[in-house]
Design a protein around this motif. Structure first.
Motif, PDB file in Angstrom:
ATOM      1  N   GLY A  53      12.659 133.330  60.572  1.00 52.04           N
ATOM      2  CA  GLY A  53      12.229 132.885  62.166  1.00 52.04           C
ATOM      3  C   GLY A  53      13.383 132.986  62.754  1.00 52.04           C
ATOM      4  N   HIS A  54      13.016 133.759  63.584  1.00 49.51           N
ATOM      5  CA  HIS A  54      13.314 133.460  65.017  1.00 49.51           C
ATOM      6  C   HIS A  54      14.691 132.131  65.108  1.00 49.51           C
ATOM      7  N   GLY A  55      16.194 132.279  65.329  1.00 48.64           N
ATOM      8  CA  GLY A  55      16.587 131.326  64.907  1.00 48.64           C
ATOM      9  C   GLY A  55      16.941 130.558  63.260  1.00 48.64           C
ATOM     10  N   ASP A  56      16.467 130.290  63.142  1.00 51.01           N
ATOM     11  CA  ASP A  56      16.295 130.565  61.418  1.00 51.01           C
ATOM     12  C   ASP A  56      17.050 130.773  60.637  1.00 51.01           C
ATOM     13  N   GLU A  57      17.174 130.162  59.101  1.00 54.45           N
ATOM     14  CA  GLU A  57      17.650 131.176  57.929  1.00 54.45           C
ATOM     15  C   GLU A  57      16.749 131.811  57.485  1.00 54.45           C
ATOM     16  N   ARG A  58      17.051 132.261  56.407  1.00 52.27           N
ATOM     17  CA  ARG A  58      16.357 133.621  55.738  1.00 52.27           C
ATOM     18  C   ARG A  58      15.699 132.355  54.994  1.00 52.27           C
ATOM     19  N   GLU A  59      14.820 132.024  54.383  1.00 50.32           N
ATOM     20  CA  GLU A  59      13.983 131.260  53.048  1.00 50.32           C
ATOM     21  C   GLU A  59      13.659 132.050  52.509  1.00 50.32           C
ATOM     22  N   VAL A  60      13.555 131.702  51.297  1.00 43.19           N
ATOM     23  CA  VAL A  60      12.954 132.321  49.736  1.00 43.19           C
ATOM     24  C   VAL A  60      10.879 132.362  49.826  1.00 43.19           C
ATOM     25  N   VAL A  61      10.455 133.131  49.935  1.00 43.40           N
ATOM     26  CA  VAL A  61       8.473 133.010  50.403  1.00 43.40           C
ATOM     27  C   VAL A  61       7.764 133.040  49.079  1.00 43.40           C
ATOM     28  N   ALA A  62       8.251 134.113  47.954  1.00 43.85           N
ATOM     29  CA  ALA A  62       7.814 134.044  46.535  1.00 43.85           C
ATOM     30  C   ALA A  62       8.498 134.753  46.203  1.00 43.85           C
ATOM     31  N   VAL A  63       8.860 134.655  44.589  1.00 46.01           N
ATOM     32  CA  VAL A  63       9.366 135.152  43.867  1.00 46.01           C
ATOM     33  C   VAL A  63       8.528 136.066  42.238  1.00 46.01           C
ATOM     34  N   MET A  64       8.270 136.976  41.843  1.00 50.12           N
ATOM     35  CA  MET A  64       8.082 137.189  40.895  1.00 50.12           C
ATOM     36  C   MET A  64       8.995 138.244  40.265  1.00 50.12           C
ATOM     37  N   THR A  65       9.253 137.635  38.857  1.00 54.24           N
ATOM     38  CA  THR A  65       9.831 137.783  37.588  1.00 54.24           C
ATOM     39  C   THR A  65       9.051 139.454  36.516  1.00 54.24           C
ATOM     40  N   SER A  66      10.592 139.800  36.272  1.00 55.68           N
ATOM     41  CA  SER A  66       9.711 141.419  35.325  1.00 55.68           C
ATOM     42  C   SER A  66       8.878 140.898  34.091  1.00 55.68           C
ATOM     43  N   ASP A  67       8.282 139.362  33.951  1.00 55.86           N
ATOM     44  CA  ASP A  67       6.995 139.456  32.574  1.00 55.86           C
ATOM     45  C   ASP A  67       6.155 138.224  34.049  1.00 55.86           C
ATOM     46  N   THR A 100       6.743 136.001  36.171  1.00 54.29           N
ATOM     47  CA  THR A 100       6.130 134.674  36.483  1.00 54.29           C
ATOM     48  C   THR A 100       6.352 134.464  38.023  1.00 54.29           C
ATOM     49  N   THR A 101       5.430 133.722  38.894  1.00 57.56           N
ATOM     50  CA  THR A 101       5.942 133.918  40.547  1.00 57.56           C
ATOM     51  C   THR A 101       6.040 132.379  40.448  1.00 57.56           C
ATOM     52  N   THR A 102       6.992 132.360  41.751  1.00 57.72           N
ATOM     53  CA  THR A 102       7.071 130.975  42.051  1.00 57.72           C
ATOM     54  C   THR A 102       7.528 131.116  43.710  1.00 57.72           C
ATOM     55  N   TYR A 103       6.747 130.453  44.585  1.00 58.15           N
ATOM     56  CA  TYR A 103       7.008 130.345  45.851  1.00 58.15           C
ATOM     57  C   TYR A 103       7.317 129.108  46.602  1.00 58.15           C
ATOM     58  N   GLY A 104       7.761 129.318  47.628  1.00 57.02           N
ATOM     59  CA  GLY A 104       7.786 128.309  48.975  1.00 57.02           C
ATOM     60  C   GLY A 104       7.235 127.283  49.162  1.00 57.02           C
ATOM     61  N   ASP A 105       7.864 125.963  48.821  1.00 51.47           N
ATOM     62  CA  ASP A 105       6.663 124.773  48.990  1.00 51.47           C
ATOM     63  C   ASP A 105       5.937 125.040  50.674  1.00 51.47           C
ATOM     64  N   SER A 106       6.621 125.565  51.985  1.00 52.91           N
ATOM     65  CA  SER A 106       6.068 125.870  52.462  1.00 52.91           C
ATOM     66  C   SER A 106       4.174 126.385  52.742  1.00 52.91           C
ATOM     67  N   VAL A 107       4.539 127.620  51.376  1.00 52.07           N
ATOM     68  CA  VAL A 107       3.099 128.576  51.951  1.00 52.07           C
ATOM     69  C   VAL A 107       2.514 128.761  50.194  1.00 52.07           C
ATOM     70  N   LYS A 108       3.526 127.502  49.574  1.00 50.30           N
ATOM     71  CA  LYS A 108       2.297 127.292  47.974  1.00 50.30           C
ATOM     72  C   LYS A 108       0.711 127.284  48.298  1.00 50.30           C
ATOM     73  N   GLY A 109      -0.084 127.767  47.402  1.00 46.72           N
ATOM     74  CA  GLY A 109      -1.585 127.928  47.434  1.00 46.72           C
ATOM     75  C   GLY A 109      -2.707 128.372  49.023  1.00 46.72           C
ATOM     76  N   ARG A 110      -1.217 129.294  49.627  1.00 45.73           N
ATOM     77  CA  ARG A 110      -2.140 130.039  50.650  1.00 45.73           C
ATOM     78  C   ARG A 110      -1.748 131.560  50.130  1.00 45.73           C
ATOM     79  N   PHE A 111      -0.001 132.255  49.990  1.00 42.09           N
ATOM     80  CA  PHE A 111       0.724 132.882  50.701  1.00 42.09           C
ATOM     81  C   PHE A 111       0.490 133.710  48.533  1.00 42.09           C
ATOM     82  N   THR A 112      -0.181 134.727  48.183  1.00 46.52           N
ATOM     83  CA  THR A 112      -0.081 135.350  46.170  1.00 46.52           C
ATOM     84  C   THR A 112       0.821 136.355  46.614  1.00 46.52           C
ATOM     85  N   ILE A 113       1.943 136.168  45.541  1.00 46.99           N
ATOM     86  CA  ILE A 113       2.097 137.757  45.287  1.00 46.99           C
ATOM     87  C   ILE A 113       1.460 138.838  44.101  1.00 46.99           C
TER      88      ILE A 113
END
Length: 112
Positions: free
Chosen positions: A40-54, A56-69
Motif C-alpha cells: 500500500g501507499h507508504g507501507d512495506e510490502r507484505e505477504v498475502v498468500a503463498v503456495m508451495t510446489s506440493d 500447501t497454502t499460507t495466508y496473511g492474517d488480514s486476508v484469511k477466509g477472504r482470499f484464495t490462491i
C-alpha cells in the motif's frame, strides 16, 4: 528468461470481488513456491498468500477466509481470488516466484 505478468487489478466497491492472474514464462510454476504480495501507499510490502510446489497454502492474517490462491498448471498461471474486499486491501499486488522473481504489479483499489 523468467517473466511474471500480473493482470486483473482495478477499481472495486467494498464487499466486491476481483481475481488476479499471474502468468509465468521461462519456468514451470508448479515446481516452485509462488506467492502474492502487496504494498500500500507508504507501507512495506507484505505477504498475502503463498503456495508451495506440493499445493500447501499460507495466508496473511488480514486476508484469511477472504482470499484464495490457486494454480492452473496447464496455463502456467497462478491466481488470487479476492472476495469481501475492504478499503484497506487497496495496494499494488505483486506476483513472486521462488522468493526472488517479481512481476511488475497490478493496482487494486477498493473504494465506493
Amino acid at each position: 528468461q523468467v517473466q511474471l505478468v500480473e493482470s486483473g487489478g482495478g477499481l472495486v466497491q467494498p464487499g466486491g470481488s476481483l481475481r488476479l492472474s499471474c502468468t509465468a514464462s521461462g519456468f514451470t510454476t508448479r515446481n516452485y513456491v509462488m506467492g502474492w504480495y502487496r504494498q500500500g501507499h507508504g507501507d512495506e510490502r507484505e505477504v498475502v498468500a503463498v503456495m508451495t510446489s506440493d499445493g500447501t497454502t499460507t495466508y496473511g492474517d488480514s486476508v484469511k477466509g477472504r482470499f484464495t490462491i490457486s494454480r492452473d498448471n496447464a496455463k502456467n498461471t497462478v491466481y488470487l481470488q479476492m472476495n469481501s474486499l475492504k478499503p484497506e486491501d487497496t495496494a499494488v499486488y505483486y506476483c513472486n516466484a521462488a522468493w526472488k522473481h517479481w512481476g511488475q504489479g497490478t493496482q487494486v483499489t477498493v473504494s465506493s
